[in-house]
Motif scaffolding. Sequence first.
Motif, mmCIF file in Angstrom:
data_model
loop_
_atom_site.group_PDB
_atom_site.id
_atom_site.type_symbol
_atom_site.label_atom_id
_atom_site.label_comp_id
_atom_site.label_asym_id
_atom_site.label_seq_id
_atom_site.Cartn_x
_atom_site.Cartn_y
_atom_site.Cartn_z
ATOM 1 N N PHE A 288 7.314 -17.971 -11.273
ATOM 2 C CA PHE A 288 6.020 -17.440 -10.129
ATOM 3 C C PHE A 288 6.881 -17.263 -8.819
ATOM 4 O O PHE A 288 7.231 -18.235 -8.190
ATOM 5 C CB PHE A 288 5.028 -18.777 -10.199
ATOM 6 N N VAL A 289 7.072 -16.446 -8.431
ATOM 7 C CA VAL A 289 7.276 -16.174 -6.127
ATOM 8 C C VAL A 289 6.513 -14.476 -5.724
ATOM 9 O O VAL A 289 6.289 -14.052 -6.037
ATOM 10 C CB VAL A 289 8.995 -15.361 -6.888
ATOM 11 N N ALA A 290 6.026 -15.476 -4.730
ATOM 12 C CA ALA A 290 5.424 -15.298 -4.347
ATOM 13 C C ALA A 290 5.731 -14.304 -2.579
ATOM 14 O O ALA A 290 5.250 -13.099 -2.119
ATOM 15 C CB ALA A 290 4.357 -15.751 -2.733
ATOM 16 N N ASP A 291 7.127 -14.432 -2.676
ATOM 17 C CA ASP A 291 7.834 -13.478 -1.715
ATOM 18 C C ASP A 291 8.598 -11.951 -2.154
ATOM 19 O O ASP A 291 8.522 -11.876 -2.504
ATOM 20 C CB ASP A 291 9.150 -13.985 -2.080
ATOM 21 N N PRO A 292 7.509 -11.006 -1.519
ATOM 22 C CA PRO A 292 7.582 -9.709 -1.319
ATOM 23 C C PRO A 292 9.224 -8.870 -0.667
ATOM 24 O O PRO A 292 9.339 -7.653 -1.310
ATOM 25 C CB PRO A 292 6.342 -9.097 -0.902
ATOM 26 N N TYR A 293 9.722 -10.004 -0.349
ATOM 27 C CA TYR A 293 11.052 -9.027 0.278
ATOM 28 C C TYR A 293 12.109 -9.663 -0.665
ATOM 29 O O TYR A 293 12.869 -8.819 -1.509
ATOM 30 C CB TYR A 293 11.375 -10.131 0.791
ATOM 31 N N ARG A 294 11.577 -10.222 -1.729
ATOM 32 C CA ARG A 294 12.300 -10.425 -3.098
ATOM 33 C C ARG A 294 12.386 -9.117 -3.989
ATOM 34 O O ARG A 294 12.930 -8.892 -4.930
ATOM 35 C CB ARG A 294 12.049 -11.492 -3.361
ATOM 36 N N LEU A 321 4.979 1.706 0.795
ATOM 37 C CA LEU A 321 4.173 0.089 -0.594
ATOM 38 C C LEU A 321 4.065 -0.964 -0.118
ATOM 39 O O LEU A 321 3.015 -1.615 0.246
ATOM 40 C CB LEU A 321 4.463 1.002 -2.264
ATOM 41 N N PHE A 322 5.437 -1.236 0.813
ATOM 42 C CA PHE A 322 5.506 -3.118 1.485
ATOM 43 C C PHE A 322 4.579 -3.358 2.618
ATOM 44 O O PHE A 322 4.780 -2.088 3.387
ATOM 45 C CB PHE A 322 6.664 -3.604 0.765
ATOM 46 N N ASP A 323 4.486 -4.561 2.677
ATOM 47 C CA ASP A 323 3.829 -4.729 4.163
ATOM 48 C C ASP A 323 4.163 -6.005 3.994
ATOM 49 O O ASP A 323 3.449 -7.519 3.273
ATOM 50 C CB ASP A 323 2.441 -4.358 4.090
ATOM 51 N N THR A 324 5.376 -6.310 4.476
ATOM 52 C CA THR A 324 5.503 -7.784 4.588
ATOM 53 C C THR A 324 5.578 -8.656 5.554
ATOM 54 O O THR A 324 5.710 -10.043 5.502
ATOM 55 C CB THR A 324 7.812 -7.763 4.501
ATOM 56 N N GLN A 325 4.544 -8.340 6.807
ATOM 57 C CA GLN A 325 4.667 -9.034 7.686
ATOM 58 C C GLN A 325 3.664 -10.416 7.808
ATOM 59 O O GLN A 325 3.754 -11.501 8.631
ATOM 60 C CB GLN A 325 3.708 -7.996 8.747
ATOM 61 N N PHE A 326 2.728 -10.219 6.565
ATOM 62 C CA PHE A 326 1.918 -11.275 6.534
ATOM 63 C C PHE A 326 2.951 -12.709 5.583
ATOM 64 O O PHE A 326 2.301 -13.977 6.475
ATOM 65 C CB PHE A 326 0.872 -11.007 5.894
ATOM 66 N N PHE A 327 4.077 -12.092 5.124
ATOM 67 C CA PHE A 327 4.930 -12.988 4.681
ATOM 68 C C PHE A 327 5.210 -14.298 5.557
ATOM 69 O O PHE A 327 5.945 -15.040 5.193
ATOM 70 C CB PHE A 327 5.227 -12.772 3.343
ATOM 71 N N ALA A 328 5.909 -12.742 5.932
ATOM 72 C CA ALA A 328 6.690 -13.422 7.225
ATOM 73 C C ALA A 328 6.270 -14.759 7.980
ATOM 74 O O ALA A 328 6.941 -15.526 8.152
ATOM 75 C CB ALA A 328 7.048 -12.116 7.825
ATOM 76 N N GLN A 329 4.970 -13.998 8.703
ATOM 77 C CA GLN A 329 4.271 -14.739 9.253
ATOM 78 C C GLN A 329 4.027 -16.175 8.862
ATOM 79 O O GLN A 329 4.037 -17.613 9.537
ATOM 80 C CB GLN A 329 2.635 -14.097 9.712
ATOM 81 N N ILE A 330 3.349 -15.766 7.459
ATOM 82 C CA ILE A 330 2.948 -17.589 6.902
ATOM 83 C C ILE A 330 4.474 -18.710 6.802
ATOM 84 O O ILE A 330 4.272 -19.467 6.296
ATOM 85 C CB ILE A 330 2.404 -18.019 6.200
ATOM 86 N N THR A 331 5.481 -17.544 6.828
ATOM 87 C CA THR A 331 6.481 -18.548 6.327
ATOM 88 C C THR A 331 7.785 -18.714 7.800
ATOM 89 O O THR A 331 8.043 -19.485 7.096
ATOM 90 C CB THR A 331 7.869 -18.280 4.783
#
Lengths: 334, 691
Positions: A288-294, A321-331
Amino acid sequence: MFNRAVILLLAMLSSVSTRAATTLEVGYVPILPMAQLYVIEGEGWAKAAGLNLRKTPFAEGPGIVQALTAGKLDVVYFGIAPAMVARSKGVDIKVVASNIVEQVALIARGDLTLYMLRDPATGLQRFAEKKGRKPRIASFSPGSVPHAVFRHWLLEVAKLPGDRVEIVPMGAGEIEQALLSGAVDGASILEPILTSVAAADRSAKVVLDGAEMMPNQPGAILAVRGELIRKNPQAVRQLVEMHNRATEFLILYPDKAAEFAHKALSPDNAQLSLESVQKAIVSPYSRFVADPYRILESTQTMHDFQLKTGVLTKPVKLDQLFDTQFFAQITEGR
Amino acid sequence: MERDSSQRSTTTPMDTAAPSVEVQPVIAAEASAPSAPEPEPRAAQSTLRLAVFEDSYSTLRLVMRTFKHQGHEVDHFANLDNASQAIASGRYDALIVSDTMMGGAEACQGVIARVRSGPDTATAAIPILALTLRDDASRRRVLELLGASATLSEPTDARLVAALSAAIDHGTTAVPALHGKPRVLLLEDSYSLSLLLSDGLVRGGRAVEHFATPDHIIEALDEGDYEALVFSQNDLPGQVSCVQLIEHALVMGQAGAAKPRIFVLTDNMAPDNVNALLRAGAERVLHKRNSAQLGNLILSLLDIKPSTPSAMAEIDDTLVAPVAGDAPPRSPTRSSLPYIAALAALGLLAGGGFAWQQYGVKPRVNVVNAELDTVARIISAGGNVVSKRQVELAPALTGQLYHVYANEGDLVRKGETLATLDNREATINVRRAEAQVFRYRTELNLANKALDALRAQAGPDSSPQALLDLEKDRALAVAKLRETEQELSAAKLALDRLSVVAPFAGVLLQSFAIEGKWVEAGVPVFTLSDLDAREVVLRIDSDAAGEIAAGQKVQMTADGALGEEWEEKVLRVVADSRGSDWTAMGPSALVYASLGEDAPLLQFGRRVNAQIIADTVDNAVTVPLEALTTRDDKHYVALVNDQRIAFRPVEVGLRSLSKAEIRVGLVPGESVALSAAGLRDGQRVDVAEVD
């Protein structure tokens, strides 16, 4: 200390009651890789955050694409392949988080296990030579992630001709039966089938894990409608934060997470046992990995492969297709 | 007499194809056009008992109406358990299932899989017609793979009849086909060999009844007549021996019925054993070694007319020629007593015996020619697959085992995690570090792309500040990436130290790992044996050890490796350190043989049968071992010339499992009796040539 906790609790209750809950229409495929959704629901995090998730289960991804096209859903939990299809049809969705990576593995049974255990590529060929027939590998229908991942390994990693094996398309229940009855020699499939088949048949063994077949292979993802990002980015940020928290919850408290998943997937306890869900969640093949960058690069790899093999008929602009800003903010800073 | 049906498997020419997933009858069923005049389908020719597993009213009505109209008996089941039990009862000739029933495709497949995997071979082989709503090839392929004998979509009356016929043609029950076929009773406790034998005999038009124990054979002999009995000699303590079984079979034969022909399969081709079996009444003794050809060999022997009764089963000790006198006298049996009495009467007729011998009924003798061939001295031995490399695996840190993923006996892959200590926090740390690495890798890629784009567009008027800003961003991304990569390495190391991982592919020979158990750093929890370092250890009598040397060829077979035979080499011979205390068989030696690329993939501990080729002679004059007989420590053959027997002394050289080298006394082409039992010097015989 107690007084401070009471004040904090009252403040939270007051904040929730005064703020109108945001209702989000959530479409999802009820399978184990969507486990984050079951944890969010089970732990009651969405309600506490003022989000009302109205869930609608769909049998498979294409149904969700149709609902998205019709503008019926705000949030979807489904596979990366239908997400690409939806985007190619002009549906404005953004992948904001991954659920799981490298979820598809190749399980062999019977003689094929021994042939493939040391060197899967030559093992496949030696099996065919010794048995006088091609190995039969079950998987979902062409276009699905398990099918694509196995074909990718066969053609791009093992560099074997596509006709070296017989790929038999089946549904999930059929695959389990076919493996246990010995009708097929192996299957490119995901949990909980990997665990349940290995438990029932001692000759069954994962001979290729997801990382070997396609490193960082994408699977289930969390996507939201572009309109939701524009109108209510705070809700999306909260959603991604809960999703990330749920991902870590799955690692830290697998037994509790399994209870939530079991309740969601097998409410009458008929389809799956709690024990099999527990085993599947802690299985080495459930990453289980939440990271969209990966999954950015691996999605591109899968996209290119699907395009090359004709499963995708036209290219999809993956940078949209991707929006990584939210994951970047929370991590940030973790 | 009541018998446990689960012990019995009956095979007919049709069922060899029936249970196999290789059957591809779907097209036959689908292609059966009902409109064209065709031969009457089998399903329409006789009354069949059909079980229908279906609860959809329209399909059920169609099936019931169609087959009842055809005169068949049709029973309907709507419950998986009831249907499975009914099929297991063996009362039905065919099963019809449908995926239109409640539970849909999975229920339909469930009943097929359950029937096909049933414990009784005969009922598991029942023809199954699967009806499917979906007319697509992959759906039919799934049903076929699961074991449907034929499939049909869009059923109509005529198509149903044709499809049932196709199903029965591709997989039928044993019962109707048994009638009229010569029956062969088979005793064999090896599953693989029994399959091979059954397959060969069935292809030759025999119905084969197979049992694994002599007790069941005795029960079967009480009940039925058989054309032939094929007994695999495996004389175990406490069980009826093969010789006893042969005698019982000849005594207990049904009154008025022809005596069955008896063939014995054995690993022990020592002359004493072979002679004992022949004297008991076996027609031929065959070596098990060529398992793949045994079925065909027995068939070819069955096609040869058996010798006349006087030369076959009725041979009695009193008629045995003196050259065979080295065999111990056999105790009289029920079958032999009348002949002893008859011979006593004959003995009273002085001179009459000579006249009977010269001018009476001539015994029929199977004859073979001495021929030039290669003879190999073979030492048979059994052994097991072992490993040259074993390692013990221990955790690097002390702690409580959190997850155990592998158990004793499991095959494991190189790099597979076998167990972990509590690694939850470490896993979270790795995930977080990975996320940072992937993020900065993405940012670096974007920075590089932006920089490249700007440089490509750069003209004399370009702002140097923009370039500087981008280079600064890029440098920052590089620095962040390096930093996070180091953090990731450290996190991974910490995680790895919490896991026990297989260093190579192999089998877990031992496991002391239990979830929740406290384990100490460096204390082994698993023993792993290398799959790539296998060899075979064979145990032989120490007397034979002197004949064996490194480099000699070894022919190997393994139980369960259906007829597969491959060649290896002797690696070394060592004395068995356990000595004679270990076994009542006396001193022994261990022969280590290679297990190379040609070998099937055998797991450790797997039983292997080996024939060590200790010596060979090319272009030797040879005869079958059965043709040799001994008297006063001298070897003889019964030469057959002008239909008369002449015993000739010969010098025997090397012996293989089936042949003997004749150094002196015979030339190629000379004819000898295949068995000298019951023959006398000068006796006139009828000659039957044996290939």
